[in-house]
Enzyme design. Sequence first.
Site, PDB file in Angstrom:
ATOM      1  N   GLU A  57     -15.286  -1.002  25.781  1.00 54.40           N
ATOM      2  CA  GLU A  57     -14.281  -0.205  26.483  1.00 54.40           C
ATOM      3  C   GLU A  57     -14.929   0.815  27.412  1.00 54.40           C
ATOM      4  O   GLU A  57     -14.452   1.051  28.519  1.00 54.40           O
ATOM      5  CB  GLU A  57     -13.347   0.480  25.491  1.00 54.40           C
ATOM      6  CG  GLU A  57     -12.378  -0.464  24.798  1.00 54.40           C
ATOM      7  CD  GLU A  57     -11.459  -1.186  25.775  1.00 54.40           C
ATOM      8  OE1 GLU A  57     -11.149  -0.613  26.840  1.00 54.40           O
ATOM      9  OE2 GLU A  57     -11.061  -2.325  25.493  1.00 54.40           O
ATOM     10  N   TYR A 140      -6.596   6.580  26.784  1.00 59.23           N
ATOM     11  CA  TYR A 140      -6.692   5.123  26.890  1.00 59.23           C
ATOM     12  C   TYR A 140      -7.706   4.554  25.906  1.00 59.23           C
ATOM     13  O   TYR A 140      -7.410   3.612  25.161  1.00 59.23           O
ATOM     14  CB  TYR A 140      -7.068   4.685  28.315  1.00 59.23           C
ATOM     15  CG  TYR A 140      -7.519   3.247  28.308  1.00 59.23           C
ATOM     16  CD1 TYR A 140      -6.582   2.220  28.234  1.00 59.23           C
ATOM     17  CD2 TYR A 140      -8.870   2.907  28.263  1.00 59.23           C
ATOM     18  CE1 TYR A 140      -6.982   0.895  28.141  1.00 59.23           C
ATOM     19  CE2 TYR A 140      -9.282   1.599  28.177  1.00 59.23           C
ATOM     20  CZ  TYR A 140      -8.334   0.596  28.112  1.00 59.23           C
ATOM     21  OH  TYR A 140      -8.737  -0.713  27.990  1.00 59.23           O
ATOM     22  N   ASP A 158      -4.052   0.187  30.675  1.00 63.20           N
ATOM     23  CA  ASP A 158      -5.082   0.160  31.709  1.00 63.20           C
ATOM     24  C   ASP A 158      -4.442  -0.311  33.015  1.00 63.20           C
ATOM     25  O   ASP A 158      -3.229  -0.552  33.078  1.00 63.20           O
ATOM     26  CB  ASP A 158      -6.267  -0.711  31.291  1.00 63.20           C
ATOM     27  CG  ASP A 158      -6.043  -2.189  31.533  1.00 63.20           C
ATOM     28  OD1 ASP A 158      -4.861  -2.627  31.535  1.00 63.20           O
ATOM     29  OD2 ASP A 158      -7.029  -2.930  31.718  1.00 63.20           O
ATOM     30  N   CYS A 213      -1.784 -12.049  36.832  1.00 62.98           N
ATOM     31  CA  CYS A 213      -1.025 -11.080  37.622  1.00 62.98           C
ATOM     32  C   CYS A 213      -1.993 -10.097  38.274  1.00 62.98           C
ATOM     33  O   CYS A 213      -1.951  -8.887  38.037  1.00 62.98           O
ATOM     34  CB  CYS A 213      -0.016 -10.352  36.738  1.00 62.98           C
ATOM     35  SG  CYS A 213       1.224  -9.413  37.655  1.00 62.98           S
ATOM     36  N   CYS A 223       2.114 -17.997  35.386  1.00 62.60           N
ATOM     37  CA  CYS A 223       2.538 -16.851  34.580  1.00 62.60           C
ATOM     38  C   CYS A 223       3.603 -17.255  33.568  1.00 62.60           C
ATOM     39  O   CYS A 223       4.612 -17.866  33.931  1.00 62.60           O
ATOM     40  CB  CYS A 223       3.081 -15.748  35.491  1.00 62.60           C
ATOM     41  SG  CYS A 223       3.652 -14.298  34.581  1.00 62.60           S
ATOM     42  N   CYS A 229      10.349 -12.120  35.702  1.00 60.54           N
ATOM     43  CA  CYS A 229       9.666 -11.053  36.443  1.00 60.54           C
ATOM     44  C   CYS A 229      10.596 -10.440  37.486  1.00 60.54           C
ATOM     45  O   CYS A 229      11.036 -11.120  38.426  1.00 60.54           O
ATOM     46  CB  CYS A 229       8.418 -11.610  37.112  1.00 60.54           C
ATOM     47  SG  CYS A 229       7.557 -10.404  38.155  1.00 60.54           S
TER      48      CYS A 229
END
Length: 312
Positions: A57, A140, A158, A213, A223, A229
């Site tokens: 991370e 985060y 994120d 995406c 997707c 969407c």
Amino acid sequence: MTAPTKPPHTVPAPGSPGSPVDGTHLHTPVITWFDTHARDLPWRHPEAGPWGVMVSEFMLQQTPVSRVLPVYEQWMARWPRPADLAAEAPGEAVRAWGRLGYPRRALRLHGAAVAITDRHGGDVPSDHAQLLALPGIGEYTAAAVASFAYGRRHAVLDTNVRRVFARAVTGVRYPPNATTAAERKLARALLPEEERTAARWAAASMELGALVCTAKSEACHRCPIAGQCAWRLAGKPEHEGPPRRGQTYAGTDRQVRGKLLAVLREAHTPVPQAALDRVWHEPVQRARALDGLVADGLVEPLPGGRYRLPLT
């Protein structure tokens, strides 16, 4: 008396107050897609453990996976536990960081390793508040480690997740430049109730943003939630906010800092000023970059105009 049935977990669709969007309609297709298409990354292996998740991370912030992979592998081979890194000088973390960029992350990761060793017996804590209290860890990263390493229920926001939510739910091409309270509220509302499912959803929605995406060339035909969407159903309206400019690098102080650090990483003894002067032609910018490195704790000045990576 029969207890009332709990309604589906919903969030309001922007632009149509009172009209709900059922979050469960997104969870299953996205998680099912993830089960098939998730990349085989070393920090997702069980043997990586919470420390491996935390290291990844830190490294993945503003840095693509392809650049992180070799450095991550070397890092984990050298420092498989927080205590191993904590026992080294912080300058060694900067040296091992290589050319990943934003090298202050290396110092922060070293500081977190020291705190984990001192406060938690060398084990990365699972509690979100304890993670957040570690040096160099923000909202985060604390949420990501708690979720990905321990399967806890947290909204992990994120850039990739924010873009997926902006398009699929909010109906706009890009999220705001900085995370907003409205985005956090939406992310919490979309979290599955069950803890392990929520953790899987966090990883899956992030992967969807990274692979499908994407910011510039979304692959809607691949997707799993294209049919739901909001942005696609609205005809993919163009971004209406301020222009989104990529970060420049050539000629910036960041480039000069990188060149100076490269010299110091290669050297295992203090480096004279003259050696640093050779890496950049413009003396004012070079001095400014070096001063910034010293101020950030990435470089330690020594008597006689010499410099080295920090030992303490």
